[in-house]
Design a protein around this motif. Structure first.
Motif, PDB file in Angstrom:
ATOM      1  N   PRO A  82       0.705  -1.173  -0.006  1.00 31.10           N
ATOM      2  CA  PRO A  82       0.043  -0.039   0.135  1.00 31.10           C
ATOM      3  C   PRO A  82       0.738   1.159  -0.009  1.00 31.10           C
ATOM      4  O   PRO A  82       1.906   1.173   0.507  1.00 31.10           O
ATOM      5  N   SER A  83       0.468   2.111  -0.739  1.00 30.34           N
ATOM      6  CA  SER A  83       1.113   3.467  -0.823  1.00 30.34           C
ATOM      7  C   SER A  83       1.121   4.040   0.513  1.00 30.34           C
ATOM      8  O   SER A  83       0.289   4.048   1.133  1.00 30.34           O
ATOM      9  N   GLN A  84       2.237   4.710   0.930  1.00 31.98           N
ATOM     10  CA  GLN A  84       2.454   5.193   2.357  1.00 31.98           C
ATOM     11  C   GLN A  84       1.883   6.674   2.194  1.00 31.98           C
ATOM     12  O   GLN A  84       1.884   7.241   3.401  1.00 31.98           O
ATOM     13  N   ARG A  85       1.709   7.296   1.234  1.00 33.80           N
ATOM     14  CA  ARG A  85       1.101   8.511   1.180  1.00 33.80           C
ATOM     15  C   ARG A  85      -0.259   8.885   1.619  1.00 33.80           C
ATOM     16  O   ARG A  85      -0.489   9.787   2.178  1.00 33.80           O
ATOM     17  N   SER A  86      -0.900   7.774   1.882  1.00 28.36           N
ATOM     18  CA  SER A  86      -2.237   7.917   2.719  1.00 28.36           C
ATOM     19  C   SER A  86      -1.884   8.167   4.081  1.00 28.36           C
ATOM     20  O   SER A  86      -2.465   8.859   4.913  1.00 28.36           O
ATOM     21  N   ALA A  87      -0.981   7.510   4.674  1.00 28.20           N
ATOM     22  CA  ALA A  87      -0.497   7.375   5.962  1.00 28.20           C
ATOM     23  C   ALA A  87       0.367   9.006   6.291  1.00 28.20           C
ATOM     24  O   ALA A  87       0.472   9.331   7.315  1.00 28.20           O
ATOM     25  N   ARG A 135       5.298  17.555 -15.942  1.00 28.14           N
ATOM     26  CA  ARG A 135       4.618  18.704 -16.605  1.00 28.14           C
ATOM     27  C   ARG A 135       3.262  18.625 -16.475  1.00 28.14           C
ATOM     28  O   ARG A 135       2.371  19.711 -16.448  1.00 28.14           O
ATOM     29  N   GLY A 136       2.644  17.618 -16.075  1.00 28.37           N
ATOM     30  CA  GLY A 136       1.088  17.405 -15.752  1.00 28.37           C
ATOM     31  C   GLY A 136       0.908  17.974 -14.376  1.00 28.37           C
ATOM     32  O   GLY A 136      -0.175  18.594 -14.309  1.00 28.37           O
ATOM     33  N   ARG A 137       1.924  18.402 -13.471  1.00 29.45           N
ATOM     34  CA  ARG A 137       1.671  19.122 -12.314  1.00 29.45           C
ATOM     35  C   ARG A 137       0.369  18.368 -11.502  1.00 29.45           C
ATOM     36  O   ARG A 137      -0.289  19.135 -10.932  1.00 29.45           O
ATOM     37  N   ILE A 138       0.444  17.280 -11.652  1.00 30.34           N
ATOM     38  CA  ILE A 138      -0.944  16.525 -10.963  1.00 30.34           C
ATOM     39  C   ILE A 138      -0.323  16.091  -9.156  1.00 30.34           C
ATOM     40  O   ILE A 138      -1.142  16.509  -8.503  1.00 30.34           O
ATOM     41  N   LYS A 139       0.861  16.242  -9.215  1.00 30.24           N
ATOM     42  CA  LYS A 139       1.452  16.021  -7.792  1.00 30.24           C
ATOM     43  C   LYS A 139       2.325  17.119  -7.553  1.00 30.24           C
ATOM     44  O   LYS A 139       3.052  17.480  -8.432  1.00 30.24           O
ATOM     45  N   ASN A 140       2.667  17.356  -6.297  1.00 28.51           N
ATOM     46  CA  ASN A 140       3.589  18.563  -5.900  1.00 28.51           C
ATOM     47  C   ASN A 140       4.728  17.717  -5.391  1.00 28.51           C
ATOM     48  O   ASN A 140       4.954  17.111  -4.264  1.00 28.51           O
ATOM     49  N   TYR A 141       5.850  17.314  -6.497  1.00 31.50           N
ATOM     50  CA  TYR A 141       7.147  16.741  -6.019  1.00 31.50           C
ATOM     51  C   TYR A 141       8.016  17.761  -5.576  1.00 31.50           C
ATOM     52  O   TYR A 141       8.176  18.893  -5.879  1.00 31.50           O
ATOM     53  N   ARG A 142       8.545  17.375  -4.477  1.00 32.57           N
ATOM     54  CA  ARG A 142       9.584  18.245  -3.605  1.00 32.57           C
ATOM     55  C   ARG A 142      11.091  18.192  -3.970  1.00 32.57           C
ATOM     56  O   ARG A 142      11.687  18.956  -3.804  1.00 32.57           O
ATOM     57  N   ALA A 143      11.155  16.966  -4.686  1.00 33.04           N
ATOM     58  CA  ALA A 143      12.655  16.665  -4.990  1.00 33.04           C
ATOM     59  C   ALA A 143      12.806  15.627  -6.204  1.00 33.04           C
ATOM     60  O   ALA A 143      11.932  15.033  -6.383  1.00 33.04           O
ATOM     61  N   LEU A 144      13.985  15.544  -6.878  1.00 31.56           N
ATOM     62  CA  LEU A 144      14.073  14.694  -7.738  1.00 31.56           C
ATOM     63  C   LEU A 144      15.249  13.752  -7.602  1.00 31.56           C
ATOM     64  O   LEU A 144      16.263  14.313  -7.180  1.00 31.56           O
ATOM     65  N   VAL A 145      15.306  12.298  -7.586  1.00 34.90           N
ATOM     66  CA  VAL A 145      16.149  11.380  -7.128  1.00 34.90           C
ATOM     67  C   VAL A 145      16.184  10.872  -8.693  1.00 34.90           C
ATOM     68  O   VAL A 145      15.233   9.983  -8.831  1.00 34.90           O
ATOM     69  N   THR A 146      17.306  10.808  -9.236  1.00 42.26           N
ATOM     70  CA  THR A 146      17.546  10.110 -10.592  1.00 42.26           C
ATOM     71  C   THR A 146      19.016   9.494 -10.761  1.00 42.26           C
ATOM     72  O   THR A 146      19.990  10.069 -10.360  1.00 42.26           O
ATOM     73  N   ASP A 147      18.634   8.124 -11.418  1.00 39.50           N
ATOM     74  CA  ASP A 147      19.879   7.592 -11.837  1.00 39.50           C
ATOM     75  C   ASP A 147      20.524   8.417 -12.991  1.00 39.50           C
ATOM     76  O   ASP A 147      19.764   8.992 -13.812  1.00 39.50           O
ATOM     77  N   VAL A 148      21.862   8.302 -13.326  1.00 40.88           N
ATOM     78  CA  VAL A 148      22.492   9.044 -14.371  1.00 40.88           C
ATOM     79  C   VAL A 148      22.208   8.265 -15.635  1.00 40.88           C
ATOM     80  O   VAL A 148      21.741   8.768 -16.619  1.00 40.88           O
ATOM     81  N   SER A 149      22.559   7.155 -15.528  1.00 36.23           N
ATOM     82  CA  SER A 149      22.547   6.061 -16.789  1.00 36.23           C
ATOM     83  C   SER A 149      20.893   5.272 -16.643  1.00 36.23           C
ATOM     84  O   SER A 149      20.861   4.367 -16.155  1.00 36.23           O
ATOM     85  N   PHE A 183       9.615  10.391   4.041  1.00 36.77           N
ATOM     86  CA  PHE A 183       9.117  10.854   2.731  1.00 36.77           C
ATOM     87  C   PHE A 183       8.279   9.813   1.869  1.00 36.77           C
ATOM     88  O   PHE A 183       8.209   8.623   2.363  1.00 36.77           O
ATOM     89  N   ALA A 184       7.442  10.054   1.057  1.00 34.43           N
ATOM     90  CA  ALA A 184       6.750   9.463   0.203  1.00 34.43           C
ATOM     91  C   ALA A 184       7.407   9.401  -1.085  1.00 34.43           C
ATOM     92  O   ALA A 184       8.140  10.443  -1.425  1.00 34.43           O
ATOM     93  N   ALA A 185       7.266   8.565  -1.752  1.00 41.49           N
ATOM     94  CA  ALA A 185       7.935   8.287  -3.144  1.00 41.49           C
ATOM     95  C   ALA A 185       7.194   7.913  -4.235  1.00 41.49           C
ATOM     96  O   ALA A 185       6.367   6.736  -4.078  1.00 41.49           O
ATOM     97  N   ASP A 186       7.610   8.359  -5.463  1.00 40.12           N
ATOM     98  CA  ASP A 186       6.844   7.959  -6.577  1.00 40.12           C
ATOM     99  C   ASP A 186       8.092   7.208  -7.618  1.00 40.12           C
ATOM    100  O   ASP A 186       8.999   8.241  -7.823  1.00 40.12           O
ATOM    101  N   GLU A 217       1.512  14.124   5.134  1.00 38.38           N
ATOM    102  CA  GLU A 217       2.322  15.639   5.241  1.00 38.38           C
ATOM    103  C   GLU A 217       3.455  15.277   4.720  1.00 38.38           C
ATOM    104  O   GLU A 217       4.492  16.286   4.826  1.00 38.38           O
ATOM    105  N   SER A 218       4.157  14.284   4.370  1.00 34.66           N
ATOM    106  CA  SER A 218       5.459  13.711   4.175  1.00 34.66           C
ATOM    107  C   SER A 218       5.722  14.437   2.565  1.00 34.66           C
ATOM    108  O   SER A 218       4.844  14.303   1.791  1.00 34.66           O
ATOM    109  N   PRO A 219       6.877  15.026   2.434  1.00 34.68           N
ATOM    110  CA  PRO A 219       7.519  15.396   1.152  1.00 34.68           C
ATOM    111  C   PRO A 219       7.291  14.283   0.075  1.00 34.68           C
ATOM    112  O   PRO A 219       7.640  13.258   0.203  1.00 34.68           O
TER     113      PRO A 219
END
Length: 197
Positions: free
Chosen positions: A64-69, A114-128, A98-101, A72-74
């Motif tokens: 289950p997604s932790q966002r419901s619980a 671009r859709g701005r459906i959710k308010n992402y507070r930060a980006l964590v990305t792999d380079v490759s 934190f919550a994560a997508d 208030e988490s970023p």
């Protein structure tokens, strides 16, 4: 060859004599029974439905997604194409409050931002990343959309390119890294205030 002879048995009344009998009573080699039981999580109140009568949102791992619980988490957007590392990153962020997508491609990430459906507070990305976009490209385009978005890069090989290809006020984590390092990097960037493009 003669037909097998039947004889009475005490158990069910009929049995074959001779070699034929043993072939019906031996266990089947390599046979096993797998029972998959549903997993219940505390935020579901030991049921499949949440309090509103709708299915609780789920991550790609079935949990289950932790966002419901953690309403208030970023919310952190993670772009990682290695499934094993996706689970490690998600667990570290959730344990860090934190919550994560979690997404597998840069194209998917940009569509969500671009859709701005959710308010992402930060980006964590792999380079490759697999596909047409690298993590460098994803971060640069996310910063064009949201100039204040904190960026954390993860890489095993391209650390030397960070100074020339990374966005300003970003953090690079060299793989392998401890999950606590990721949580610390995200926390520091969020607490530092708005990033500049």
């Amino acid at each position: 060859m003669t037909a097998p002879k039947w004889r009475k048995s005490r158990k069910n009344g009929h049995a074959l004599e001779g070699d034929h009998r043993s072939r019906f009573h031996e266990p089947v080699p390599f046979a096993r029974l797998v029972i998959i039981l549903p997993t219940f999580w505390p935020e579901q109140d030991f049921g499949w439905l949440n309090g509103a009568g709708a299915r609780a949102p789920r991550t790609q791992y079935g949990r289950p997604s932790q966002r419901s619980a953690l309403s208030e988490s970023p919310l952190i957007l993670v772009v990682e194409d290695e499934y094993q590392l996706q689970g490690v990153v998600e667990a570290a962020l959730i344990d860090g409050g934190f919550a994560a997508d979690i997404l597998s491609s840069g194209e998917e990430a940009l569509t969500l931002v671009r859709g701005r459906i959710k308010n992402y507070r930060a980006l964590v990305t792999d380079v490759s990343l697999k596909g047409t976009m690298s993590g460098w490209d994803v971060a640069r385009q996310v910063r064009e959309i949201d100039p204040h978005c904190p960026v954390i890069y993860m890489t095993g090989l391209a650390a030397d390119e960070w100074s020339s290809r990374g966005v300003p006020n970003s953090v690079l984590l060299q793989k392998p890294f401890a999950p606590a390092q990721l949580v610390t990097a995200v926390s520091q960037l969020l607490n530092a205030g708005p990033a500049t493009a």
